[in-house]
Write a protein that holds these residues in place. Structure first.
Motif, mmCIF file in Angstrom:
data_model
loop_
_atom_site.group_PDB
_atom_site.id
_atom_site.type_symbol
_atom_site.label_atom_id
_atom_site.label_comp_id
_atom_site.label_asym_id
_atom_site.label_seq_id
_atom_site.Cartn_x
_atom_site.Cartn_y
_atom_site.Cartn_z
ATOM 1 N N TYR A 115 0.831 -1.202 0.000
ATOM 2 C CA TYR A 115 0.000 0.000 0.000
ATOM 3 C C TYR A 115 0.863 1.248 0.000
ATOM 4 N N TYR A 116 1.906 1.298 0.841
ATOM 5 C CA TYR A 116 2.729 2.501 0.907
ATOM 6 C C TYR A 116 3.479 2.741 -0.399
ATOM 7 N N ARG A 117 3.804 1.673 -1.120
ATOM 8 C CA ARG A 117 4.406 1.864 -2.439
ATOM 9 C C ARG A 117 3.444 2.655 -3.332
ATOM 10 N N LYS A 118 2.205 2.204 -3.360
ATOM 11 C CA LYS A 118 1.196 2.921 -4.150
ATOM 12 C C LYS A 118 1.070 4.364 -3.679
ATOM 13 N N ALA A 119 1.088 4.561 -2.347
ATOM 14 C CA ALA A 119 0.883 5.898 -1.793
ATOM 15 C C ALA A 119 1.990 6.851 -2.208
ATOM 16 N N TYR A 120 3.257 6.451 -1.983
ATOM 17 C CA TYR A 120 4.312 7.415 -2.304
ATOM 18 C C TYR A 120 4.711 7.387 -3.775
ATOM 19 N N TYR A 121 4.436 6.293 -4.487
ATOM 20 C CA TYR A 121 4.643 6.327 -5.941
ATOM 21 C C TYR A 121 3.763 7.396 -6.571
ATOM 22 N N ARG A 122 2.491 7.424 -6.171
ATOM 23 C CA ARG A 122 1.554 8.375 -6.764
ATOM 24 C C ARG A 122 1.764 9.792 -6.248
ATOM 25 N N SER A 123 2.031 9.926 -4.945
ATOM 26 C CA SER A 123 2.055 11.264 -4.364
ATOM 27 C C SER A 123 3.384 11.985 -4.566
ATOM 28 N N PHE A 124 4.501 11.256 -4.480
ATOM 29 C CA PHE A 124 5.810 11.897 -4.587
ATOM 30 C C PHE A 124 6.445 11.733 -5.969
ATOM 31 N N TRP A 125 6.284 10.571 -6.575
ATOM 32 C CA TRP A 125 6.956 10.308 -7.840
ATOM 33 C C TRP A 125 6.038 10.444 -9.046
ATOM 34 N N ALA A 126 4.750 10.655 -8.805
ATOM 35 C CA ALA A 126 3.774 10.792 -9.895
ATOM 36 C C ALA A 126 3.862 9.617 -10.863
ATOM 37 N N SER A 127 3.827 8.404 -10.313
ATOM 38 C CA SER A 127 4.044 7.213 -11.125
ATOM 39 C C SER A 127 2.935 6.169 -10.930
ATOM 40 N N PRO A 128 1.746 6.412 -11.488
ATOM 41 C CA PRO A 128 1.219 7.690 -11.996
ATOM 42 C C PRO A 128 0.527 8.429 -10.861
ATOM 43 N N PRO A 129 0.226 9.713 -11.018
ATOM 44 C CA PRO A 129 -0.396 10.447 -9.917
ATOM 45 C C PRO A 129 -1.852 10.065 -9.684
ATOM 46 N N ALA A 130 -2.538 9.560 -10.699
ATOM 47 C CA ALA A 130 -3.942 9.153 -10.549
ATOM 48 C C ALA A 130 -4.327 8.286 -11.731
ATOM 49 N N CYS A 131 -5.449 7.636 -11.615
ATOM 50 C CA CYS A 131 -5.948 6.814 -12.719
ATOM 51 C C CYS A 131 -6.247 7.694 -13.929
ATOM 52 N N ALA A 132 -5.878 7.224 -15.092
ATOM 53 C CA ALA A 132 -6.101 7.923 -16.364
ATOM 54 C C ALA A 132 -5.310 9.213 -16.459
ATOM 55 N N VAL A 133 -4.305 9.387 -15.606
ATOM 56 C CA VAL A 133 -3.398 10.534 -15.696
ATOM 57 C C VAL A 133 -2.001 9.974 -15.932
ATOM 58 N N ALA A 134 -1.434 10.287 -17.072
ATOM 59 C CA ALA A 134 -0.136 9.705 -17.437
ATOM 60 C C ALA A 134 0.973 10.217 -16.532
ATOM 61 N N GLU A 135 1.913 9.346 -16.229
ATOM 62 C CA GLU A 135 3.070 9.779 -15.459
ATOM 63 C C GLU A 135 4.005 10.587 -16.354
ATOM 64 N N PRO A 136 4.742 11.524 -15.775
ATOM 65 C CA PRO A 136 5.579 12.403 -16.603
ATOM 66 C C PRO A 136 6.905 11.790 -17.025
ATOM 67 N N HIS A 137 7.201 10.570 -16.592
ATOM 68 C CA HIS A 137 8.499 9.973 -16.890
ATOM 69 C C HIS A 137 8.537 9.424 -18.324
ATOM 70 N N ALA A 138 9.671 9.582 -18.946
ATOM 71 C CA ALA A 138 9.824 9.111 -20.318
ATOM 72 C C ALA A 138 10.048 7.610 -20.395
ATOM 73 N N ALA A 139 10.572 7.029 -19.324
ATOM 74 C CA ALA A 139 10.868 5.597 -19.325
ATOM 75 C C ALA A 139 10.369 4.976 -18.027
ATOM 76 N N TYR A 140 10.176 3.696 -18.064
ATOM 77 C CA TYR A 140 9.684 2.969 -16.897
ATOM 78 C C TYR A 140 10.440 1.656 -16.775
ATOM 79 N N SER A 141 11.051 1.437 -15.633
ATOM 80 C CA SER A 141 11.825 0.213 -15.422
ATOM 81 C C SER A 141 11.233 -0.654 -14.333
ATOM 82 N N GLY A 142 10.138 -0.186 -13.714
ATOM 83 C CA GLY A 142 9.528 -0.977 -12.656
ATOM 84 C C GLY A 142 10.443 -1.103 -11.452
ATOM 85 N N GLU A 143 10.348 -2.221 -10.780
ATOM 86 C CA GLU A 143 11.174 -2.470 -9.593
ATOM 87 C C GLU A 143 12.291 -3.454 -9.922
#
Length: 273
Positions: A115-143
């Motif tokens: 849960y906390y991963r989801k919380a700070y991924y969305r709130s601090f890293w904008a990955s993504p910030p909300a449903c149907a809102v694209a994250e601003p990062h050009a690349a994604y490597s996951g964990e």
């Protein structure tokens, strides 16, 4: 020649050639940013408070209560500062706050929590910030890369969290004493400690790793009725994992702050009997 089995490219992002050419970053008109902003504010306040208390190295013991941030007190300087009993596993060479020996385990458990991963991924890293809102990062490597690959340590932090919850349970039992360590007394601190440890246990046992430990890797639940029942209980708790995460986060900070107020002489612990 493409076979259709190639892994997706990690460097395309939402602006890749194979994605729909929509100029707008999103089409949402609601206040979607309120949830991640509130989450970021809550987590930020806890980080500020816990950092202050962890490095304060004072006002963490008021008989018979010991702050959950400092329990068990493993450093020798706990005793020399007359802050209460300790286990003295570390000698005098450890001169900084003894809370730093303890907080790494519950914080590691929470920081890697699903849960906390989801919380700070969305709130601090904008990955993504909300449903149907694209994250601003050009690349994604996951964990799969450092530092996010450390999230895989969550299952090991779970066992440490069980130990911490057990110690806090012991502290809650010891809270039913007076300043002279005589049994049969209950103060407001006793109630706060019991509520805190109940929420800590509920949050810990609602963890996804707990569900995997008690019910994972089984071929037939019918052959393991006890583990199946435990898995069911953990599953019901897991439905409230988010609420329990926040409630236990608030309760552990409240328990620490209550001890701070008592130790600093702000007021005396109200006794019910």
């Amino acid at each position: 020649m493409a076979t259709g089995t190639e892994p997706p490219s990690l460097g395309t992002g939402v602006r890749g050639a194979g994605r729909a050419a929509i100029a707008a970053r999103h089409l949402r008109t609601d206040r979607w940013w309120l949830a991640p902003a509130a989450t970021a504010a809550g987590l930020f306040l806890f980080v500020v408070y816990s950092t202050w208390r962890a490095f304060a190295d004072s006002h963490y013991y008021a008989a018979p209560y010991v702050s959950p941030f400092y329990s068990p007190c493993l450093a020798d300087n706990c005793l020399t500062m007359r802050q209460g009993p300790n286990w003295e596993l570390f000698g005098t060479w450890w001169g900084i706050s003894p809370a730093l020996l303890i907080l790494v385990f519950p914080l590691g458990f929470r920081m890697t929590c699903y849960y906390y991963r989801k919380a700070y991924y969305r709130s601090f890293w904008a990955s993504p910030p909300a449903c149907a809102v694209a994250e601003p990062h050009a690349a994604y490597s996951g964990e799969t890369r450092f530092p996010l690959i450390l999230q895989n340590l969550h299952r090991y932090f779970f066992y440490a969290a069980l130990l911490v919850a057990g110690i806090l349970t012991y502290d809650a039992v010891l809270s039913f004493r007076d300043e002279d360590y005589a049994w049969g007394h209950m103060g407001l601190g006793s109630v706060i400690f019991v509520v805190n440890v109940a929420l800590i246990w509920a949050y810990t046992l609602s963890c996804h790793s707990c569900r995997h430990v008690v019910g994972g890797r089984l071929r037939h639940f019918s052959k393991h009725p006890v583990r199946y029942r435990l898995w069911g209980w953990a599953g019901r708790l897991n439905h409230r994992h988010m609420q329990l995460a926040w409630a236990s986060l608030i309760s552990v900070a409240a328990a620490d702050f209550y001890v701070y107020l008592l130790a600093s002489g702000a007021f005396a612990d109200p006794r019910f009997f």
